[in-house]
Design a protein around this motif. Structure first.
Motif, mmCIF file in Angstrom:
data_model
loop_
_atom_site.group_PDB
_atom_site.id
_atom_site.type_symbol
_atom_site.label_atom_id
_atom_site.label_comp_id
_atom_site.label_asym_id
_atom_site.label_seq_id
_atom_site.Cartn_x
_atom_site.Cartn_y
_atom_site.Cartn_z
ATOM 1 N N ASN A 53 0.814 -1.211 0.000
ATOM 2 C CA ASN A 53 0.000 0.000 0.000
ATOM 3 C C ASN A 53 0.846 1.259 0.000
ATOM 4 O OD1 ASN A 53 -2.071 2.030 1.577
ATOM 5 N ND2 ASN A 53 -3.124 0.480 0.354
ATOM 6 N N GLN A 54 2.002 1.199 0.649
ATOM 7 C CA GLN A 54 2.915 2.345 0.652
ATOM 8 C C GLN A 54 3.419 2.635 -0.758
ATOM 9 O OE1 GLN A 54 4.723 4.460 2.964
ATOM 10 N NE2 GLN A 54 3.057 4.065 4.370
ATOM 11 N N GLY A 55 3.730 1.571 -1.500
ATOM 12 C CA GLY A 55 4.369 1.763 -2.789
ATOM 13 C C GLY A 55 3.450 1.897 -3.974
ATOM 14 N N VAL A 56 2.261 1.291 -3.910
ATOM 15 C CA VAL A 56 1.438 1.173 -5.113
ATOM 16 C C VAL A 56 0.930 2.513 -5.626
ATOM 17 C CG1 VAL A 56 -0.806 0.866 -3.947
ATOM 18 C CG2 VAL A 56 -0.383 -0.234 -6.153
ATOM 19 N N PHE A 57 0.687 3.461 -4.734
ATOM 20 C CA PHE A 57 0.032 4.701 -5.159
ATOM 21 C C PHE A 57 0.973 5.620 -5.924
ATOM 22 C CE2 PHE A 57 -3.037 8.227 -4.550
ATOM 23 C CZ PHE A 57 -4.173 7.526 -4.894
ATOM 24 N N SER A 58 2.273 5.470 -5.719
ATOM 25 C CA SER A 58 3.203 6.328 -6.452
ATOM 26 C C SER A 58 3.115 6.062 -7.945
ATOM 27 C CB SER A 58 4.635 6.098 -5.964
ATOM 28 O OG SER A 58 5.020 4.750 -6.165
ATOM 29 N N GLY A 59 2.956 4.788 -8.331
ATOM 30 C CA GLY A 59 2.802 4.463 -9.740
ATOM 31 C C GLY A 59 1.443 4.858 -10.277
ATOM 32 N N VAL A 60 0.418 4.703 -9.457
ATOM 33 C CA VAL A 60 -0.945 5.045 -9.872
ATOM 34 C C VAL A 60 -1.080 6.545 -10.131
ATOM 35 C CG1 VAL A 60 -3.331 5.192 -9.035
ATOM 36 C CG2 VAL A 60 -2.053 3.052 -8.794
ATOM 37 N N LEU A 61 -0.462 7.355 -9.302
ATOM 38 C CA LEU A 61 -0.602 8.814 -9.416
ATOM 39 C C LEU A 61 -0.159 9.362 -10.766
ATOM 40 C CD1 LEU A 61 0.495 10.275 -5.955
ATOM 41 C CD2 LEU A 61 -1.699 10.606 -7.078
ATOM 42 N N VAL A 62 0.807 8.726 -11.398
ATOM 43 C CA VAL A 62 1.347 9.256 -12.659
ATOM 44 C C VAL A 62 0.729 8.590 -13.881
ATOM 45 C CG1 VAL A 62 3.532 9.913 -11.591
ATOM 46 C CG2 VAL A 62 3.292 7.616 -12.580
ATOM 47 N N MET A 63 -0.263 7.739 -13.674
ATOM 48 C CA MET A 63 -0.932 7.104 -14.812
ATOM 49 C C MET A 63 -1.915 8.073 -15.444
ATOM 50 S SD MET A 63 -1.596 3.179 -13.560
ATOM 51 C CE MET A 63 -0.263 2.109 -13.040
ATOM 52 N N ASP A 64 -1.928 8.128 -16.765
ATOM 53 C CA ASP A 64 -2.798 9.059 -17.484
ATOM 54 C C ASP A 64 -4.267 8.799 -17.202
ATOM 55 O OD1 ASP A 64 -0.692 10.425 -18.700
ATOM 56 O OD2 ASP A 64 -0.572 8.968 -20.338
ATOM 57 N N ALA A 85 -1.099 12.100 1.198
ATOM 58 C CA ALA A 85 -0.772 12.093 2.630
ATOM 59 C C ALA A 85 -1.886 11.569 3.518
ATOM 60 C CB ALA A 85 -0.411 13.518 3.076
ATOM 61 N N ILE A 86 -3.109 11.493 3.007
ATOM 62 C CA ILE A 86 -4.211 11.087 3.875
ATOM 63 C C ILE A 86 -4.069 9.631 4.327
ATOM 64 C CG2 ILE A 86 -5.809 10.249 2.080
ATOM 65 C CD1 ILE A 86 -8.005 11.865 3.643
ATOM 66 N N LEU A 87 -3.325 8.831 3.562
ATOM 67 C CA LEU A 87 -3.025 7.464 4.008
ATOM 68 C C LEU A 87 -2.249 7.497 5.311
ATOM 69 C CD1 LEU A 87 -2.909 4.325 3.105
ATOM 70 C CD2 LEU A 87 -0.546 4.875 2.543
ATOM 71 N N GLU A 88 -1.243 8.368 5.404
ATOM 72 C CA GLU A 88 -0.429 8.449 6.617
ATOM 73 C C GLU A 88 -1.232 9.010 7.777
ATOM 74 O OE1 GLU A 88 2.295 7.006 6.449
ATOM 75 O OE2 GLU A 88 2.566 6.912 4.283
ATOM 76 N N LEU A 89 -2.197 9.865 7.486
ATOM 77 C CA LEU A 89 -3.067 10.379 8.542
ATOM 78 C C LEU A 89 -3.907 9.248 9.130
ATOM 79 C CD1 LEU A 89 -3.979 12.952 10.038
ATOM 80 C CD2 LEU A 89 -5.756 13.226 8.298
ATOM 81 N N GLY A 90 -4.439 8.392 8.255
ATOM 82 C CA GLY A 90 -5.176 7.231 8.743
ATOM 83 C C GLY A 90 -4.278 6.278 9.514
ATOM 84 N N LEU A 138 -10.544 9.390 -1.372
ATOM 85 C CA LEU A 138 -9.951 9.992 -0.178
ATOM 86 C C LEU A 138 -10.348 9.208 1.064
ATOM 87 C CD1 LEU A 138 -10.322 13.851 -0.698
ATOM 88 C CD2 LEU A 138 -8.190 12.588 -0.420
ATOM 89 N N ALA A 139 -11.655 8.922 1.177
ATOM 90 C CA ALA A 139 -12.137 8.155 2.322
ATOM 91 C C ALA A 139 -11.530 6.759 2.328
ATOM 92 C CB ALA A 139 -13.660 8.071 2.282
ATOM 93 N N GLY A 140 -11.429 6.162 1.146
ATOM 94 C CA GLY A 140 -10.864 4.822 1.056
ATOM 95 C C GLY A 140 -9.418 4.776 1.500
ATOM 96 N N ARG A 141 -8.633 5.769 1.096
ATOM 97 C CA ARG A 141 -7.228 5.787 1.486
ATOM 98 C C ARG A 141 -7.068 6.051 2.980
ATOM 99 N NH1 ARG A 141 -2.921 5.685 -1.322
ATOM 100 N NH2 ARG A 141 -1.786 7.385 -0.308
ATOM 101 N N PHE A 142 -7.937 6.862 3.549
ATOM 102 C CA PHE A 142 -7.868 7.120 4.989
ATOM 103 C C PHE A 142 -8.182 5.844 5.774
ATOM 104 C CE2 PHE A 142 -9.771 8.288 9.066
ATOM 105 C CZ PHE A 142 -8.799 9.121 9.586
ATOM 106 N N ILE A 143 -9.240 5.133 5.379
ATOM 107 C CA ILE A 143 -9.635 3.909 6.074
ATOM 108 C C ILE A 143 -8.574 2.828 5.893
ATOM 109 C CG2 ILE A 143 -11.349 2.055 6.135
ATOM 110 C CD1 ILE A 143 -13.438 4.195 5.301
ATOM 111 N N THR A 144 -8.047 2.719 4.666
ATOM 112 C CA THR A 144 -6.965 1.764 4.420
ATOM 113 C C THR A 144 -5.761 2.082 5.293
ATOM 114 O OG1 THR A 144 -7.684 1.469 2.133
ATOM 115 C CG2 THR A 144 -5.445 0.809 2.653
ATOM 116 N N GLY A 145 -5.455 3.369 5.444
ATOM 117 C CA GLY A 145 -4.342 3.781 6.294
ATOM 118 C C GLY A 145 -4.515 3.353 7.732
ATOM 119 N N MET A 146 -5.759 3.383 8.237
ATOM 120 C CA MET A 146 -6.012 2.926 9.604
ATOM 121 C C MET A 146 -5.615 1.461 9.766
ATOM 122 S SD MET A 146 -9.725 4.734 10.204
ATOM 123 C CE MET A 146 -10.093 3.714 11.637
#
Length: 335
Positions: A53-64, A85-90, A138-146
């Protein structure tokens, strides 16, 4: 007749006897404790989830395709920062409640609860293909972060309490290996899925949905399998279930309940539990009833005790400063 040796001499003799019974540490100790090693590897699926989960979003963010779908949440740098950053907040919130949860419902069920929280968060992210996707992700990433914030604390605790002394360090460190393995897998999966539909305007939504959905595979495995894993031997002893620890230890070590090594290890657990219960009864009699609310209050007392003496304060400062500068390097931003 009075004992001829001092308490320290008796303790040393018990320690030497135990070392003689359990064998030496090293790689062969993992072979001798294959059952515990297998349980620890399975539990470390939680570490794999955290790393992935830490690594996957970096690749997703730059996908067209992800950028086209999320629009302002990627193109606006402030919103993009929140999305990242909301993942780290969760995870911060998950770390705060993890100790309380593990003490009240056990390490085993705390892993299960946080795995379910993680799965809910991933499902919300993966359904972000709807018109409300910009907000739901956003909500999904926060809950996943928890979920992923709590698991890396509870799983090493579970592994440490299940492990015999000669392999305890290795099995606790296994968690970090699982995290870095998850990061590596996420990078390679992102690299492969970005070619679904091409890397330009024709890129399909599957390019970013597939790597996000794949998180469910280890999560479902962990959630389904944790029900068949034992409680850590220490938790039942602390919570008025004295018949279970000896049976669990015997199962984990592959020995009979009457074995001398099982007896020694169980007596250590029992002695520590009795010491803590008597200390609580003496200093906090109003919290000695064992209720969930009393356990929560005792957790706050334990946290407060970290700051009451200079030796404890030095330990807290050392751990805090070390982790502060480790995270201060910005490694999570790179990931």
């Amino acid at each position: 007749m009075a004992p001829t040796g001092t308490a320290s001499q008796l303790n040393q003799a018990a320690l030497e006897r135990r070392v003689a019974l359990q064998g030496k540490a090293g790689p062969m100790a993992l072979v001798r404790n294959a059952n515990v090693f297998g349980i620890a590897c399975f539990a470390c699926l939680g570490g794999l989830l955290y790393g992935y989960n830490q690594g996957v979003f970096s690749g997703v963010l730059v996908m067209d395709s992800f950028s086209d779908h999320m629009g302002d949440y990627v193109q606006n740098q402030t919103k993009k920062g929140w999305l990242t950053a909301i993942l780290e907040l969760g995870a911060w919130l998950g770390r705060l409640y993890s100790g309380f949860l593990a003490e009240i419902i056990s390490r085993k069920y705390a892993i299960l609860v946080n795995t379910i929280i993680f799965i809910v968060g991933v499902v919300i992210q993966c359904t972000a293909v709807t018109s409300a996707g910009q907000n739901s992700i956003l909500a999904g990433r926060f809950i996943t972060g928890m979920g992923v914030g709590s698991l890396p604390m509870i799983i090493p605790m579970y592994n440490a309490e299940c492990a015999p002394p000669e392999v305890r360090g290795a099995l606790v460190g296994l968690q970090q290996l699982a995290i870095t393995t998850g990061i590596m897998l996420s990078f390679w999966i992102d690299y492969g899925t970005q070619f679904i539909g091409g890397t330009g305007a024709g890129q399909k939504d599957a390019a970013w949905l597939v790597p996000l959905c794949l998180q469910l595979v280890p999560a479902v495995l962990l959630g389904a399998g944790i029900s068949f894993m034992p409680f850590s031997p220490r938790w039942p002893e602390y919570h008025g279930r004295p018949a279970e620890p000896r049976k669990t230890l015997a199962s984990l070590r592959g020995l009979s309940q009457d074995d001398e090594l099982i007896e020694l290890e169980y007596m250590e657990i029992k002695a520590q539990a009795l010491f803590e219960k008597r200390s609580i009864a003496e200093h906090f009699p109003q919290l000695a009833d064992g209720s969930s609310w009393s356990i929560v209050k005792l957790q706050f007392v334990a946290i407060g005790s970290l700051f009451t003496t200079k030796p404890m304060l030095r330990r807290v400062a050392l751990a805090t400063i070390t982790m502060f500068f480790q995270q201060g390097t910005g490694i999570n931003a790179v990931l």
